[in-house]
Design a protein around this motif. Structure first.
Motif, PDB file in Angstrom:
ATOM      1  N   MET A   1       0.837  -1.174   0.000  1.00 14.84           N
ATOM      2  CA  MET A   1       0.000   0.000   0.000  1.00 14.84           C
ATOM      3  C   MET A   1       0.887   1.245   0.000  1.00 14.84           C
ATOM      4  O   MET A   1       1.780   1.385   0.823  1.00 14.84           O
ATOM      5  CB  MET A   1      -0.899  -0.002   1.242  1.00 14.84           C
ATOM      6  N   VAL A   2       0.654   2.137  -0.894  1.00 13.24           N
ATOM      7  CA  VAL A   2       1.413   3.365  -0.988  1.00 13.24           C
ATOM      8  C   VAL A   2       0.615   4.483  -0.335  1.00 13.24           C
ATOM      9  O   VAL A   2      -0.545   4.721  -0.678  1.00 13.24           O
ATOM     10  CB  VAL A   2       1.717   3.715  -2.470  1.00 13.24           C
ATOM     11  N   GLU A   3       1.247   5.132   0.631  1.00 15.16           N
ATOM     12  CA  GLU A   3       0.596   6.258   1.288  1.00 15.16           C
ATOM     13  C   GLU A   3       0.959   7.536   0.550  1.00 15.16           C
ATOM     14  O   GLU A   3       2.097   7.727   0.160  1.00 15.16           O
ATOM     15  CB  GLU A   3       1.076   6.383   2.732  1.00 15.16           C
ATOM     16  N   THR A   4      -0.011   8.378   0.380  1.00 10.79           N
ATOM     17  CA  THR A   4       0.284   9.697  -0.163  1.00 10.79           C
ATOM     18  C   THR A   4       0.008  10.708   0.931  1.00 10.79           C
ATOM     19  O   THR A   4      -1.031  10.671   1.578  1.00 10.79           O
ATOM     20  CB  THR A   4      -0.569  10.005  -1.401  1.00 10.79           C
ATOM     21  N   GLN A   5       0.982  11.544   1.143  1.00 11.23           N
ATOM     22  CA  GLN A   5       0.862  12.566   2.168  1.00 11.23           C
ATOM     23  C   GLN A   5       1.211  13.909   1.556  1.00 11.23           C
ATOM     24  O   GLN A   5       2.119  14.008   0.738  1.00 11.23           O
ATOM     25  CB  GLN A   5       1.846  12.328   3.320  1.00 11.23           C
ATOM     26  N   SER A   6       0.493  14.922   1.999  1.00  9.35           N
ATOM     27  CA  SER A   6       0.873  16.267   1.592  1.00  9.35           C
ATOM     28  C   SER A   6       2.120  16.657   2.389  1.00  9.35           C
ATOM     29  O   SER A   6       2.493  15.996   3.364  1.00  9.35           O
ATOM     30  CB  SER A   6      -0.268  17.243   1.878  1.00  9.35           C
ATOM     31  N   THR A   7       2.750  17.718   1.972  1.00  8.18           N
ATOM     32  CA  THR A   7       3.952  18.187   2.667  1.00  8.18           C
ATOM     33  C   THR A   7       3.652  18.520   4.115  1.00  8.18           C
ATOM     34  O   THR A   7       4.411  18.146   5.013  1.00  8.18           O
ATOM     35  CB  THR A   7       4.535  19.419   1.940  1.00  8.18           C
ATOM     36  N   TRP A   8       2.536  19.192   4.370  1.00 12.88           N
ATOM     37  CA  TRP A   8       2.230  19.571   5.740  1.00 12.88           C
ATOM     38  C   TRP A   8       1.944  18.334   6.595  1.00 12.88           C
ATOM     39  O   TRP A   8       2.301  18.306   7.775  1.00 12.88           O
ATOM     40  CB  TRP A   8       1.083  20.588   5.829  1.00 12.88           C
ATOM     41  N   GLN A   9       1.347  17.298   6.033  1.00  9.88           N
ATOM     42  CA  GLN A   9       1.105  16.076   6.797  1.00  9.88           C
ATOM     43  C   GLN A   9       2.424  15.385   7.135  1.00  9.88           C
ATOM     44  O   GLN A   9       2.609  14.906   8.256  1.00  9.88           O
ATOM     45  CB  GLN A   9       0.204  15.118   6.006  1.00  9.88           C
ATOM     46  N   THR A  10       3.309  15.332   6.174  1.00 12.79           N
ATOM     47  CA  THR A  10       4.618  14.730   6.408  1.00 12.79           C
ATOM     48  C   THR A  10       5.361  15.475   7.506  1.00 12.79           C
ATOM     49  O   THR A  10       5.905  14.862   8.430  1.00 12.79           O
ATOM     50  CB  THR A  10       5.449  14.726   5.108  1.00 12.79           C
ATOM     51  N   VAL A  11       5.371  16.788   7.425  1.00 14.84           N
ATOM     52  CA  VAL A  11       6.053  17.605   8.432  1.00 14.84           C
ATOM     53  C   VAL A  11       5.396  17.421   9.796  1.00 14.84           C
ATOM     54  O   VAL A  11       6.077  17.265  10.814  1.00 14.84           O
ATOM     55  CB  VAL A  11       6.070  19.094   8.009  1.00 14.84           C
ATOM     56  N   ALA A  12       4.068  17.425   9.851  1.00  9.76           N
ATOM     57  CA  ALA A  12       3.354  17.274  11.119  1.00  9.76           C
ATOM     58  C   ALA A  12       3.653  15.931  11.779  1.00  9.76           C
ATOM     59  O   ALA A  12       3.896  15.858  12.990  1.00  9.76           O
ATOM     60  CB  ALA A  12       1.852  17.443  10.912  1.00  9.76           C
ATOM     61  N   ILE A  13       3.647  14.870  10.992  1.00 11.77           N
ATOM     62  CA  ILE A  13       3.936  13.541  11.539  1.00 11.77           C
ATOM     63  C   ILE A  13       5.371  13.474  12.059  1.00 11.77           C
ATOM     64  O   ILE A  13       5.628  12.962  13.155  1.00 11.77           O
ATOM     65  CB  ILE A  13       3.666  12.445  10.489  1.00 11.77           C
ATOM     66  N   LEU A  14       6.304  14.001  11.290  1.00 10.34           N
ATOM     67  CA  LEU A  14       7.699  13.980  11.728  1.00 10.34           C
ATOM     68  C   LEU A  14       7.905  14.811  12.990  1.00 10.34           C
ATOM     69  O   LEU A  14       8.622  14.403  13.912  1.00 10.34           O
ATOM     70  CB  LEU A  14       8.622  14.452  10.609  1.00 10.34           C
ATOM     71  N   LEU A  15       7.270  15.985  13.046  1.00 10.46           N
ATOM     72  CA  LEU A  15       7.378  16.817  14.249  1.00 10.46           C
ATOM     73  C   LEU A  15       6.751  16.129  15.457  1.00 10.46           C
ATOM     74  O   LEU A  15       7.305  16.175  16.559  1.00 10.46           O
ATOM     75  CB  LEU A  15       6.722  18.181  14.023  1.00 10.46           C
ATOM     76  N   ALA A  16       5.610  15.490  15.262  1.00  8.16           N
ATOM     77  CA  ALA A  16       4.961  14.779  16.367  1.00  8.16           C
ATOM     78  C   ALA A  16       5.856  13.658  16.876  1.00  8.16           C
ATOM     79  O   ALA A  16       6.028  13.491  18.094  1.00  8.16           O
ATOM     80  CB  ALA A  16       3.607  14.234  15.926  1.00  8.16           C
ATOM     81  N   ARG A  17       6.443  12.899  15.960  1.00 10.07           N
ATOM     82  CA  ARG A  17       7.351  11.824  16.371  1.00 10.07           C
ATOM     83  C   ARG A  17       8.532  12.390  17.143  1.00 10.07           C
ATOM     84  O   ARG A  17       8.957  11.822  18.153  1.00 10.07           O
ATOM     85  CB  ARG A  17       7.834  11.037  15.152  1.00 10.07           C
ATOM     86  N   LEU A  18       9.053  13.529  16.699  1.00 10.96           N
ATOM     87  CA  LEU A  18      10.180  14.153  17.377  1.00 10.96           C
ATOM     88  C   LEU A  18       9.783  14.647  18.770  1.00 10.96           C
ATOM     89  O   LEU A  18      10.537  14.487  19.735  1.00 10.96           O
ATOM     90  CB  LEU A  18      10.723  15.305  16.527  1.00 10.96           C
ATOM     91  N   VAL A  19       8.601  15.224  18.893  1.00 11.50           N
ATOM     92  CA  VAL A  19       8.122  15.688  20.206  1.00 11.50           C
ATOM     93  C   VAL A  19       7.957  14.510  21.161  1.00 11.50           C
ATOM     94  O   VAL A  19       8.387  14.561  22.320  1.00 11.50           O
ATOM     95  CB  VAL A  19       6.806  16.483  20.070  1.00 11.50           C
ATOM     96  N   PHE A  20       7.327  13.423  20.691  1.00  7.11           N
ATOM     97  CA  PHE A  20       7.168  12.246  21.543  1.00  7.11           C
ATOM     98  C   PHE A  20       8.525  11.696  21.964  1.00  7.11           C
ATOM     99  O   PHE A  20       8.741  11.371  23.141  1.00  7.11           O
ATOM    100  CB  PHE A  20       6.362  11.150  20.827  1.00  7.11           C
ATOM    101  N   ALA A  21       9.452  11.602  21.016  1.00  6.95           N
ATOM    102  CA  ALA A  21      10.794  11.103  21.338  1.00  6.95           C
ATOM    103  C   ALA A  21      11.471  12.013  22.361  1.00  6.95           C
ATOM    104  O   ALA A  21      12.095  11.528  23.314  1.00  6.95           O
ATOM    105  CB  ALA A  21      11.639  10.993  20.069  1.00  6.95           C
ATOM    106  N   ALA A  22      11.343  13.315  22.194  1.00  5.93           N
ATOM    107  CA  ALA A  22      11.972  14.265  23.112  1.00  5.93           C
ATOM    108  C   ALA A  22      11.391  14.151  24.519  1.00  5.93           C
ATOM    109  O   ALA A  22      12.137  14.191  25.509  1.00  5.93           O
ATOM    110  CB  ALA A  22      11.817  15.689  22.581  1.00  5.93           C
ATOM    111  N   MET A  23      10.085  14.001  24.609  1.00  6.08           N
ATOM    112  CA  MET A  23       9.448  13.880  25.928  1.00  6.08           C
ATOM    113  C   MET A  23       9.964  12.650  26.667  1.00  6.08           C
ATOM    114  O   MET A  23      10.328  12.728  27.846  1.00  6.08           O
ATOM    115  CB  MET A  23       7.927  13.816  25.791  1.00  6.08           C
ATOM    116  N   PHE A  24       9.980  11.515  25.991  1.00  2.66           N
ATOM    117  CA  PHE A  24      10.470  10.300  26.644  1.00  2.66           C
ATOM    118  C   PHE A  24      11.980  10.362  26.862  1.00  2.66           C
ATOM    119  O   PHE A  24      12.482   9.849  27.867  1.00  2.66           O
ATOM    120  CB  PHE A  24      10.058   9.051  25.849  1.00  2.66           C
ATOM    121  N   ALA A  25      12.718  11.005  25.961  1.00  5.52           N
ATOM    122  CA  ALA A  25      14.166  11.133  26.127  1.00  5.52           C
ATOM    123  C   ALA A  25      14.504  11.967  27.364  1.00  5.52           C
ATOM    124  O   ALA A  25      15.473  11.656  28.085  1.00  5.52           O
ATOM    125  CB  ALA A  25      14.801  11.748  24.880  1.00  5.52           C
TER     126      ALA A  25
END
Length: 140
Positions: A1-25
């Motif tokens: 399955m190929v996901e298509t994401q807009s640029t803002w969705q890609t950025v939002a997901i990456l930022l969210a992952r980074l925030v979660f990682a930072a909180m636990f770190a």
């Protein structure tokens, strides 16, 4: 399955992952800076084997950081993280703490938006960019 994401969705997901990682770190860093203090905090909450539990928490949080940074096993990691965060809220800031310190209620409540974000991450997965596609079928 190929996901298509807009640029803002890609950025939002990456930022969210980074925030979660930072909180636990940050949690991991504080544990490793003074594992004894973490064990003392756990003991003060009434849990047995506090040093063992402190190490378990540090290991779990380290694994969560790795999952959020890499995207590997992100769905199960986010689900585990959500349960863990709610548990922490009740165990260390729950109703028994509110009478002696009303600020504990705010600390307690802050765990729920964090858990909600983790649940959203579990549903949406790691995104299509900078994500190791490991994990549950259909989701990483």
């Amino acid at each position: 399955m190929v996901e298509t994401q807009s640029t803002w969705q890609t950025v939002a997901i990456l930022l969210a992952r980074l925030v979660f990682a930072a909180m636990f770190a940050m949690g991991v860093a504080f544990k490793f800076m003074d594992m004894g203090a973490t064990a003392g905090y756990i003991a003060a909450a009434g849990f047995p084997l506090p040093l063992f539990l402190a190490w378990c928490a540090a290991i779990l949080e380290t694994l969560l950081v790795i999952a959020f940074l890499t995207g590997a096993f992100l769905t199960p990691a986010a689900l585990i993280g959500a349960v863990y965060v709610v548990f922490l809220g009740f165990a260390f800031h729950g109703p028994s703490h509110w009478a002696s310190n009303q600020a504990e209620f705010g600390a307690f409540m802050s765990h729920f938006p964090f858990a909600a974000g983790l649940l959203v991450a579990a549903v949406h997965g790691p995104g299509s960019v900078l994500a190791l596609r490991q994990g549950w079928p259909g989701r990483a």
